[in-house]
Design a protein around this motif. Structure first.
Motif, PDB file in Angstrom:
ATOM      1  N   VAL A  19      70.368   6.318 -68.135  1.00 51.83           N
ATOM      2  CA  VAL A  19      70.329   7.397 -69.127  1.00 51.83           C
ATOM      3  C   VAL A  19      69.028   7.330 -69.920  1.00 51.83           C
ATOM      4  O   VAL A  19      68.359   8.353 -70.149  1.00 51.83           O
ATOM      5  CB  VAL A  19      71.542   7.305 -70.066  1.00 51.83           C
ATOM      6  CG1 VAL A  19      71.478   8.375 -71.150  1.00 51.83           C
ATOM      7  CG2 VAL A  19      72.840   7.425 -69.263  1.00 51.83           C
ATOM      8  N   ALA A  20      68.637   6.134 -70.340  1.00 47.61           N
ATOM      9  CA  ALA A  20      67.395   5.974 -71.098  1.00 47.61           C
ATOM     10  C   ALA A  20      66.190   6.394 -70.259  1.00 47.61           C
ATOM     11  O   ALA A  20      65.260   7.031 -70.770  1.00 47.61           O
ATOM     12  CB  ALA A  20      67.251   4.529 -71.563  1.00 47.61           C
ATOM     13  N   LEU A  46      71.391   6.794 -74.859  1.00 48.02           N
ATOM     14  CA  LEU A  46      70.791   7.705 -75.837  1.00 48.02           C
ATOM     15  C   LEU A  46      70.135   6.909 -76.958  1.00 48.02           C
ATOM     16  O   LEU A  46      69.002   7.210 -77.361  1.00 48.02           O
ATOM     17  CB  LEU A  46      71.863   8.632 -76.410  1.00 48.02           C
ATOM     18  CG  LEU A  46      71.438   9.548 -77.554  1.00 48.02           C
ATOM     19  CD1 LEU A  46      70.363  10.521 -77.104  1.00 48.02           C
ATOM     20  CD2 LEU A  46      72.652  10.299 -78.107  1.00 48.02           C
ATOM     21  N   ALA A  47      70.817   5.893 -77.465  1.00 41.30           N
ATOM     22  CA  ALA A  47      70.258   5.080 -78.541  1.00 41.30           C
ATOM     23  C   ALA A  47      68.971   4.391 -78.100  1.00 41.30           C
ATOM     24  O   ALA A  47      67.986   4.340 -78.863  1.00 41.30           O
ATOM     25  CB  ALA A  47      71.284   4.046 -78.991  1.00 41.30           C
ATOM     26  N   ASP A  56      63.530  13.333 -80.881  1.00 38.36           N
ATOM     27  CA  ASP A  56      64.524  13.196 -81.937  1.00 38.36           C
ATOM     28  C   ASP A  56      65.912  13.501 -81.399  1.00 38.36           C
ATOM     29  O   ASP A  56      66.066  14.144 -80.349  1.00 38.36           O
ATOM     30  CB  ASP A  56      64.209  14.159 -83.087  1.00 38.36           C
ATOM     31  CG  ASP A  56      62.882  13.852 -83.754  1.00 38.36           C
ATOM     32  OD1 ASP A  56      62.529  12.662 -83.836  1.00 38.36           O
ATOM     33  OD2 ASP A  56      62.200  14.809 -84.172  1.00 38.36           O
ATOM     34  N   ARG A  57      66.912  13.053 -82.128  1.00 39.68           N
ATOM     35  CA  ARG A  57      68.302  13.324 -81.737  1.00 39.68           C
ATOM     36  C   ARG A  57      68.538  14.812 -81.558  1.00 39.68           C
ATOM     37  O   ARG A  57      69.261  15.231 -80.639  1.00 39.68           O
ATOM     38  CB  ARG A  57      69.244  12.745 -82.823  1.00 39.68           C
ATOM     39  CG  ARG A  57      70.700  13.190 -82.713  1.00 39.68           C
ATOM     40  CD  ARG A  57      71.382  12.634 -81.480  1.00 39.68           C
ATOM     41  NE  ARG A  57      72.729  13.175 -81.354  1.00 39.68           N
ATOM     42  CZ  ARG A  57      73.039  14.281 -80.685  1.00 39.68           C
ATOM     43  NH1 ARG A  57      72.092  14.962 -80.034  1.00 39.68           N
ATOM     44  NH2 ARG A  57      74.286  14.705 -80.635  1.00 39.68           N
ATOM     45  N   GLY A  88      78.149   7.406 -80.155  1.00 33.51           N
ATOM     46  CA  GLY A  88      77.257   7.002 -81.232  1.00 33.51           C
ATOM     47  C   GLY A  88      76.573   8.162 -81.910  1.00 33.51           C
ATOM     48  O   GLY A  88      75.435   8.032 -82.392  1.00 33.51           O
ATOM     49  N   VAL A  89      77.258   9.306 -81.987  1.00 34.68           N
ATOM     50  CA  VAL A  89      76.661  10.502 -82.589  1.00 34.68           C
ATOM     51  C   VAL A  89      77.514  10.970 -83.768  1.00 34.68           C
ATOM     52  O   VAL A  89      78.721  10.752 -83.809  1.00 34.68           O
ATOM     53  CB  VAL A  89      76.522  11.648 -81.560  1.00 34.68           C
ATOM     54  CG1 VAL A  89      75.590  11.231 -80.422  1.00 34.68           C
ATOM     55  CG2 VAL A  89      77.876  12.065 -80.991  1.00 34.68           C
TER      56      VAL A  89
END
Length: 258
Positions: A19-20, A46-47, A56-57, A88-89
């Motif tokens: 994912v990263a 994502l983190a 950015d998120r 984690g959102v």
């Protein structure tokens, strides 16, 4: 809502690094579901991507889905909060009804989703694996606009009337399994177009899908090579005759029937 032509389908992905890596390559739409049991993996990826500071998120659409036993009116909010925590959102960008089955009752489930939009836990509500009557009912019942419809779509299976409905009501169709589980390599029309362009059948399948307004795709990939290839496929332009040749393929090879 606006979604990029190619996002990342994560069913079966169990490594946050995949994912990263996708995010580092430019993917900005991540799709998962409670039933995939990998929301934590997606959240960790994502983190890790956000830690790089290249985006950015708010740049990333994070989508997940409520399974058929999460759809009773009193189950929707707890399930959504659990998904947000695992991801984690603070807010889920796009929350789908995975299938209109099980505990789904449009008059109860959809208002519960509207309440989550009002509360800010969910930004957009989507439908997945709906048929036309289900879509019509959702459009009528929801206060929030229907933001997307996710459905199986590839050269061996798609339903043009679902695309017509999306155009009429102004939402994108999110095509899952656009590579037909690898079977696009066996479709003569797809292979012929790929040979003409010096590319792969997979790239042609993605290009064929994204040529159909308002379709976007979420092919699954985990290796960097495949992630790059799928993302680049959105830039492949097919001629009208090439699209028509693939349209004419004998289909009804549905991978995920009810």
């Amino acid at each position: 809502m606006n979604l990029p032509p190619v996002g990342l389908g994560t069913m079966g992905i169990d490594d946050p690094d995949a994912v990263a890596t996708a995010l580092s390559l430019g993917y900005r739409h991540l799709d998962t579901a409670r039933i995939y049991e990998n929301e934590t993996v997606v959240g960790e990826g994502l983190a890790a991507g956000l830690a790089g500071g290249e985006f950015d998120r708010e740049d990333v659409t994070v989508a997940t889905k409520l399974w058929i036993d999460d759809l009773a009116a009193d189950a929707v909010a707890p399930a959504a909060r659990e998904s947000a925590d695992r991801l984690g959102v603070d807010a889920i960008d796009l929350l789908y009804v995975h299938r209109p089955r099980g505990d789904y009752d449009p008059e109860a489930t959809l208002p519960a989703l509207d309440r989550l939009v009002d509360e800010g836990l969910v930004r957009n509500v989507g439908a997945s694996n709906f048929e036309l009557p289900d879509l019509d009912r959702a459009v009528d019942v929801l206060d929030a606009p229907l933001a997307a419809h996710q459905t199986e779509l590839h050269p061996l299976f798609y339903k043009p009337k679902l695309l017509d409905h999306a155009r009429e009501h102004g939402y994108p169709v999110v095509a899952y399994s656009p590579l037909a589980g690898g079977r696009v390599r066996e479709v003569d029309a797809v292979v012929e177009v790929a040979d003409a362009h010096g590319t792969t059948p997979e790239a042609v399948a993605i290009a064929w899908a994204t040529a159909k307004d308002p379709v976007v795709t979420i092919p699954k990939a985990s290796s960097e090579a495949h992630l790059r290839a799928n993302l680049a496929a959105a830039n492949l332009e097919l001629t009208e005759s090439e699209v028509a040749a693939i349209d004419a393929v004998e289909r009804e090879a549905e991978l995920f029937p009810e």
